[in-house]
Every structure is written in structure tokens, then in C-alpha cells.
Design a protein around this motif. Structure first.
Motif, PDB file in Angstrom:
ATOM      1  N   ALA A   1      -2.167  13.285 -28.981  1.00  0.00           N
ATOM      2  CA  ALA A   1      -3.385  12.977 -28.244  1.00  0.00           C
ATOM      3  C   ALA A   1      -3.038  12.491 -26.848  1.00  0.00           C
ATOM      4  O   ALA A   1      -1.999  11.858 -26.647  1.00  0.00           O
ATOM      5  N   LEU A   2      -3.907  12.788 -25.900  1.00  0.00           N
ATOM      6  CA  LEU A   2      -3.706  12.339 -24.524  1.00  0.00           C
ATOM      7  C   LEU A   2      -4.342  10.967 -24.346  1.00  0.00           C
ATOM      8  O   LEU A   2      -5.552  10.814 -24.499  1.00  0.00           O
ATOM      9  N   CYS A   3      -3.504   9.990 -24.040  1.00  0.00           N
ATOM     10  CA  CYS A   3      -3.977   8.606 -23.989  1.00  0.00           C
ATOM     11  C   CYS A   3      -3.921   8.056 -22.567  1.00  0.00           C
ATOM     12  O   CYS A   3      -3.064   8.422 -21.782  1.00  0.00           O
ATOM     13  N   TRP A   4      -4.832   7.128 -22.336  1.00  0.00           N
ATOM     14  CA  TRP A   4      -4.844   6.382 -21.065  1.00  0.00           C
ATOM     15  C   TRP A   4      -3.871   5.225 -21.205  1.00  0.00           C
ATOM     16  O   TRP A   4      -3.901   4.503 -22.194  1.00  0.00           O
ATOM     17  N   GLU A   5      -3.011   5.073 -20.201  1.00  0.00           N
ATOM     18  CA  GLU A   5      -1.970   4.049 -20.327  1.00  0.00           C
ATOM     19  C   GLU A   5      -2.030   3.024 -19.216  1.00  0.00           C
ATOM     20  O   GLU A   5      -1.061   2.324 -18.956  1.00  0.00           O
ATOM     21  N   GLY A   6      -3.136   2.963 -18.530  1.00  0.00           N
ATOM     22  CA  GLY A   6      -3.258   2.071 -17.379  1.00  0.00           C
ATOM     23  C   GLY A   6      -3.797   2.874 -16.213  1.00  0.00           C
ATOM     24  O   GLY A   6      -3.817   4.113 -16.280  1.00  0.00           O
ATOM     25  N   VAL A   7      -4.236   2.180 -15.155  1.00  0.00           N
ATOM     26  CA  VAL A   7      -4.888   2.879 -14.045  1.00  0.00           C
ATOM     27  C   VAL A   7      -4.007   4.003 -13.513  1.00  0.00           C
ATOM     28  O   VAL A   7      -2.854   3.794 -13.142  1.00  0.00           O
ATOM     29  N   GLY A   8      -4.536   5.210 -13.552  1.00  0.00           N
ATOM     30  CA  GLY A   8      -3.827   6.370 -13.036  1.00  0.00           C
ATOM     31  C   GLY A   8      -2.730   6.918 -13.934  1.00  0.00           C
ATOM     32  O   GLY A   8      -2.041   7.853 -13.562  1.00  0.00           O
ATOM     33  N   LYS A   9      -2.552   6.331 -15.134  1.00  0.00           N
ATOM     34  CA  LYS A   9      -1.445   6.763 -15.988  1.00  0.00           C
ATOM     35  C   LYS A   9      -1.922   7.386 -17.300  1.00  0.00           C
ATOM     36  O   LYS A   9      -2.681   6.766 -18.050  1.00  0.00           O
ATOM     37  N   LEU A  10      -1.436   8.596 -17.594  1.00  0.00           N
ATOM     38  CA  LEU A  10      -1.795   9.279 -18.827  1.00  0.00           C
ATOM     39  C   LEU A  10      -0.529   9.747 -19.528  1.00  0.00           C
ATOM     40  O   LEU A  10       0.457  10.086 -18.880  1.00  0.00           O
ATOM     41  N   ALA A  11      -0.553   9.784 -20.855  1.00  0.00           N
ATOM     42  CA  ALA A  11       0.602  10.303 -21.577  1.00  0.00           C
ATOM     43  C   ALA A  11       0.164  10.829 -22.936  1.00  0.00           C
ATOM     44  O   ALA A  11      -0.803  10.334 -23.527  1.00  0.00           O
ATOM     45  N   VAL A  12       0.875  11.849 -23.426  1.00  0.00           N
ATOM     46  CA  VAL A  12       0.587  12.366 -24.759  1.00  0.00           C
ATOM     47  C   VAL A  12       1.391  11.559 -25.773  1.00  0.00           C
ATOM     48  O   VAL A  12       2.582  11.329 -25.584  1.00  0.00           O
ATOM     49  N   ARG A  13       0.710  11.088 -26.801  1.00  0.00           N
ATOM     50  CA  ARG A  13       1.336  10.197 -27.789  1.00  0.00           C
ATOM     51  C   ARG A  13       1.058  10.701 -29.198  1.00  0.00           C
ATOM     52  O   ARG A  13       0.118  11.455 -29.419  1.00  0.00           O
TER      53      ARG A  13
END
Ligand SMILES: NC(=O)c1ccc[n+]([C@@H]2O[C@H](COP(=O)([O-])OP(=O)(O)OC[C@H]3O[C@@H](n4cnc5c(N)ncnc54)[C@H](O)[C@@H]3O)[C@@H](O)[C@H]2O)c1
Ligand SMILES: [Zn+2]
Ligand SMILES: [Zn+2]
Lengths: 389, 212
Positions: A3-15
């Protein structure tokens, strides 16, 4: 699942995240086949609606296949292809019964934030922060859809995923924007923002009777696509004085209706933009309302300004005097997905609207972060990235 | 309105309310325990349910549905023709248990009273037609014991019981209108267990109270 997750302002990562499960009788689980980015996500990713938590799964515009149904689900069966409205609606409250689904009383389990901010809490929205209920979003292999009978609709045979996916959000939003204008035939309609929402609004305005649609943006490729696909006239606001141009194009009257499909990160040329940005970053205003101001100033006397670009809080220098003295009608809101989707699916099936061209960048889910970057920076002609888990 | 249906109806609403409010009151009690003083605090809240009064009543006349609605919160026993005993447990654990006596008071009205619970309280539920055919207003009034010490501790607004009451009315409305109370707490996320716990706290804050 991935899933594509929000990791903080401006940061995305697949987890790797747990899979969703049925929690209530009305739930369905959908295996996501296509999930689009949307302008609204940018407001969340960039922290303008400060209700995201690290690890939240984004995505609210999607289509897929039903893989599990709760015991109370009547309209769907395992294996059905469905498109799901972004807005969660219970189907049983007064707002739902009067087809104002995005105002549903019962679909936001975390209403306190928006009640404090806005006085009342509107509906929940999938993948749209803890202000809108804290639902996991659709940029994932599977998603739980509550009230499946209300929110999911069967996809007509033969319509590809990357086309029907826009019946989830961009199309109903665009349709509602045009619907707000109360068109009776022959009007001139101006649309700010040549993104997916603006383009769908332009097409909808035509179908509802507008004679001319004028589209305003600064990206030549987006304007060119709109001219070619929808048949609009265009104004590039980076090169042309928009108010002047609109006045001339309508021989002094101004457009009968002005649709704002830009939202709170509205961009501008000139000194007010710097002013707005400073105020916004200092949180003295939460939203930059450039295009709304322009729409109000441009609109003909007694005309309608229809706002579907998303705003979250307070704005500055709102030309209330112009709106008041020109006796404008202001309409606005989050879209009532469930009200428009069946009709829009018919129109897709009959070829009246073909939103498939918005999917300029089909990408695997793993490249979600890049998909958003292309979309945000409007690079490589990106209108919308569509992720495929 | 004194038929059996009415009784069950109001009983349902009242049970859910009594239990929910009792829980909020009990929780506050766990955290900070003010001395018991004389005097009552009064909180009034209402919620509009988009169903005619008969339908609101009808919802609760189904004993099975009623049991399901309060399942995990309470058990109901009928004492006599006009009164019930509701035994509620704190679902958050802690072994708290309290009993509410629920009495049918007249057409469209019920009362409850908790005497041997953690905090004495009494309340009243009334169903009124909403204007414009907008359904039914469920109006609740809660009184609980309090006094100077609570005021000193900043509890003067009666925050918690009020939040509890609003929460509960929202649940009641949701159950009647769409048969469930939506919950996103266990939706998937990319959070570590620690982050999930912190997020659950935020969720709890955003879930607690709410209008109504
Ligand atoms: N109301 C709803 O239910 C709903 C649903 C979906 C999206 N939205 C909102 O609609 C808006 C547009 O969404 P999108 O997906 O098309 O986004 P997008 O980012 O693809 O498009 C926005 C466009 O606006 C243009 N723009 C920026 N400043 C402008 C200005 N001053 N004048 C004219 N154009 C300007 C940008 O160049 C861009 O092309 C967003 O605010 C989004 O949140 C609302
Ligand atoms: Zn959207
Ligand atoms: Zn509803």
C-alpha cells in the motif's frame, strides 16, 4: 499487502500493511484494479489539511473487483467489477435520502475535528485523513468499502479500468460543478483549472447546455488537451489578463457561470500570490483563494460561481462586496458521488463522455511516489497517474 | 403511547444512553476522583433521527435488535410492567459495573437512575416530532452529582458526561438510521504498533463527543 502510505509532509512510500477485513454487515472488500491520484491528495500530502497520521494509506478514486461481501450486502457478489464513490454515505440519514451524500450524518466516525473547524461534520471520505473519518485508502491491493450497497456500482461491460476509474471522483465532481450552474441552454461557462476535475466540469457543462466553455490554466499542454478533447476555448493566465480576456470574449457581459476547479493551493502571478503564500505558510490563512477571487470578479451580474476546488479553512481578501453587489449565486461542496455515478456510467457506456484520456500515466503501485511527483509538478504532460496494485 | 412497543422503544434508547453515559462518568471517576458533594449538574442534548416517531419506537421493539444494540455493554432484565434493570459493564475493562433502573414515565418519556454505580446519575429521554417532517428529536437530560471540588478541578463544564451523552445519542441515531455505528479503528495502515497506539488515541479524541 502492499500500500502507498503517507510518511510525513511531502513523503510517500509503499509499505507492507495488513489486509482489510469485513467489519460490518454492509461492508465489501474490493481488490483494487486501478486507483487514481487526485488534486485533493496534494492538499493532504503537502500538509494543508493537517489531519494525516504517519502510515495513512492514500487514494480515493478507484475501481476493482468484489472479493468478499458482508452478510447484509444485497447488490453485489464476489467477482463483480465495481467503481466506488470516494464519499462514504450510509444511505439512511436525511442527507442521503435527499441525495446529498457528501453531507451524510453517519459516515464519519471521527466527527470532532470538522465539527470544531466547520460547525458540523460532513461525510467521511475514503483515504482522506482523520478529518474525514480515518478510512484506509485505495492505493493498496485491497480496500474495505463500508455501506457497499450504497457506495459501489457495477461497471458496464467493456469499459476499461483506466476510464471507469474516473467515475469515482473526477467525473461526479465535474458534473456537480456544472449542475450547480443551473444551465438552461446557450450559456458561456468559464472553468478555472484544467486538471481532471476541470476538464470533466467542462464536458459536463457542454452536455448540460453550455454553448461555449472557456478554460483557464497556465499549463499549455493541459489547455491543449482540453481544447482538443473537450472543445473548449482557452486562456493562459500566465500570459494573459484573465478578467480582461473574459470580458472581451463575452462582449462585456462576463461568463454566465464560473466554475472553480483549482482549490486551496491556487497559484498566481503577481504580488498578491507572494502575499497569500506568506500568509498561508504562517498559517494566518489556510487557503490561497486566487482563482475564487477571479471567478467572482469575472462572473456576470446575477451569474453563478460554482466552487468544487477544495478549501479547508480561512481565506483572506475574499471579494464579498463583488459577490453581494453583483447578486451572484455561490454554490459549492464536496461531490455527491452516489447521486451522479449511475447516470455517468451510462454516459461512459454510450460514449458521450470518455474520461479515459485523463489517465496519462498508468503505473504500478510500487511507483506511486513517482506518480504523485509527476502529477504534482505537472511533468511529462501528466493529467492523472493511475496506479495498478 | 403506553403500549408495549413504546416501552421497548424508549427502553432501547434509554438503555443505550444510560450505559454510554454511565461509562463516560465512570471513566472520569477512574482518572481523577473528586470528592462527592451535594448538588447536581444538568446536561441537555438532543439528536434528530430521520425517522417518524413510530419508526424510532419500532426500531427498539425488536427485542433481538435491542439486545444486539446493547450487546457488550449491558444486559436488560424486566422487573415489572413499568420498570427494567440494566446491568452495564465498562467495556474498557476495569471491572466497573453499575445498575440503572429504567422506568416508563408516560407517553414518550422514560427515566433512568443509577444509584449503586460509580457516580450517581439520573436522566430522562423524551421523543418529540421534529419540524418539517424531519423525523424525531430524541432529547435527553442527564443529571449527575457534583459539587465545589469538581469545579475546582476544572470539571465545571461537566465535560465528560456531556461528551458521553453526545456520543451515545450519535450512536443511537446511527443505529436507527443505518443499522450500524461506523468504525475505522482497525483499518489497515503502514504504522508500527507504537504509532498505531498513538493514532488510536487521536482517533479516540476525534470520536468522543461530537455534536448532537
Ligand atoms: N469537490 C469535490 O468533491 C472534489 C473532488 C475531487 C477534487 N476536488 C478538488 O478539485 C481541485 C482540482 O482537482 P484536480 O484533480 O483537477 O487537480 P489538478 O492539480 O490536476 O488541477 C488543478 C489545476 O489548476 C491549475 N491552477 C492553479 N492555479 C490556478 C489559477 N490561479 N487559475 C487557473 N488555474 C489554476 C493548475 O495549473 C492545475 O492544472 C482540487 O482542489 C481538488 O481538491 C474536489
Ligand atoms: Zn478526489
Ligand atoms: Zn447518510
Amino acid at each position: 499487502m502492499r500500500a502507498l502510505c503517507w510518511e510525513g509532509v511531502g513523503k510517500l512510500a509503499v509499505r507492507d500493511v495488513p489486509e482489510p477485513a469485513i467489519r460490518a454487515e454492509g461492508d465489501i472488500i474490493v481488490r483494487v484494479r486501478a486507483s487514481s491520484v487526485c488534486g485533493s491528495d496534494l492538499h493532504l500530502i503537502n500538509g494543508y489539511l493537517p489531519a494525516m497520521r504517519e502510515g495513512d494509506i492514500l487514494g480515493h478514486e478507484f475501481t476493482g473487483e468484489v472479493v468478499e461481501t458482508g452478510s447484509g450486502v444485497r447488490r453485489h457478489q464476489v467477482g463483480d467489477r465495481v467503481v466506488v464513490g470516494s464519499v462514504v454515505a450510509c444511505g439512511g440519514c436525511w442527507y442521503c435520502r435527499t441525495e446529498q451524500y457528501s453531507l451524510c450524518d453517519n459516515s464519519n466516525p471521527q466527527p470532532v475535528f470538522t465539527e470544531k473547524l466547520w460547525g458540523h461534520s460532513p461525510a467521511g471520505i475514503l483515504g482522506y485523513s482523520h478529518a474525514a473519518g480515518g478510512y484506509a485508502g485505495s492505493h493498496a491491493e485491497y480496500i474495505r468499502v463500508p455501506f457497499g450497497d450504497v457506495g459501489a456500482f457495477p461497471v458496464p461491460d467493456g469499459v476499461p479500468d483506466d476510464s471507469v476509474v474516473f467515475a469515482s471522483d473526477a467525473m461526479p465532481t465535474g458534473w456537480m460543478a456544472a449542475d450547480f450552474c443551473g444551465l438552461t441552454g446557450g450559456e458561456v461557462v468559464a472553468v478555472w483549472g484544467a486538471g481532471g476535475v476541470g476538464q470533466m466540469a467542462a464536458r459536463s457543462a457542454q452536455l448540460l447546455g453550455a454553448e461555449r466553455v472557456i478554460m483557464i490554466d497556465r499549463f499549455p499542454d493541459r489547455l491543449a488537451t482540453a481544447a482538443e478533447r473537450v472543445g473548449v476555448e482557452t486562456i493562459n493566465y500566465a500570459e494573459t489578463d484573465v478578467l480582461e480576456a473574459l470580458r472581451e470574449m463575452t462582449a462585456g457581459r462576463g461568463p454566465d457561470a464560473c466554475i472553480e476547479a483549482v482549490g486551496m493551493e491556487s497559484h498566481d502571478v503577481g504580488p498578491t500570490y507572494a502575499y497569500d503564500r506568506v500568509k498561508q505558510s504562517a498559517r494566518l490563512q489556510t487557503d490561497r483563494p486566487t482563482s475564487v477571487r477571479q471567478a467572482i470578479m469575472a462572473c456576470r451580474k446575477g451569474g453563478t460561481v460554482s466552487i468544487v476546488g477544495v478549501y479547508a479553512g480561512l481565506v483572506d481578501k475574499f471579494p464579498l462586496g463583488a459577490a453581494m453587489n453583483k447578486a451572484l449565486v455561490l454554490r459549492m461542496g464536496q461531490m455527491h458521488a452516489q447521486r451522479y455515478i449511475p447516470m455517468l456510467l451510462d454516459r461512459i457506456a454510450s460514449g458521450e463522455i470518455d474520461p479515459g484520456y485523463l489517465a496519462t500515466h498508468p503505473l504500478p503501485l510500487e511507483e506511486g511516489a513517482r506518480g504523485y511527483e509527476l502529477f504534482e509538478k505537472k511533468q511529462d504532460g501528466c493529467l492523472r497517474s493511475v496506479l495498478h496494485p | 403511547m403506553t403500549n408495549n412497543g413504546t416501552r421497548w422503544a424508549l427502553l432501547g434508547v434509554t438503555t443505550v444512553t444510560a450505559v454510554g453515559v454511565g461509562r463516560a462518568v465512570a471513566r472520569r471517576r477512574h482518572r481523577r476522583q473528586p470528592e462527592r458533594q451535594d448538588g447536581w449538574y444538568v446536561v441537555r442534548r438532543g439528536v434528530t433521527v430521520d425517522r417518524p416517531r413510530d419508526a424510532v419506537i419500532g426500531f427498539w421493539t425488536d427485542r433481538e435488535r435491542l439486545d444486539r444494540a446493547v450487546a457488550g455493554w449491558a444486559t436488560l432484565e424486566q422487573v415489572d410492567d413499568r420498570s427494567w434493570r440494566c446491568v452495564a459493564r465498562d467495556p474498557a475493562g476495569g471491572g466497573t459495573e453499575w445498575r440503572a433502573e429504567i422506568t416508563v414515565d408516560g407517553p414518550g418519556t422514560l427515566r433512568w437512575r443509577v444509584e449503586d454505580g460509580p457516580v450517581p446519575q439520573e436522566g430522562r429521554i423524551e421523543l418529540v416530532d421534529a419540524p418539517q417532517g424531519r423525523g424525531t428529536e430524541i432529547r435527553a437530560e442527564l443529571r449527575y452529582r457534583s459539587g465545589p471540588l469538581r469545579r475546582v478541578f476544572g470539571l465545571v463544564k461537566g465535560d465528560d458526561p456531556d461528551l458521553g451523552l453526545r456520543d451515545t445519542l450519535r450512536r443511537v441515531k446511527s443505529l436507527i438510521e443505518c443499522g450500524q455505528v461506523i468504525d475505522t479503528r482497525r483499518d489497515p495502515s503502514g504504522r508500527s504498533p507504537g504509532q498505531e497506539k498513538a493514532t488510536d488515541k487521536v482517533r479516540e479524541k476525534l470520536m468522543t463527543g461530537g455534536r448532537a
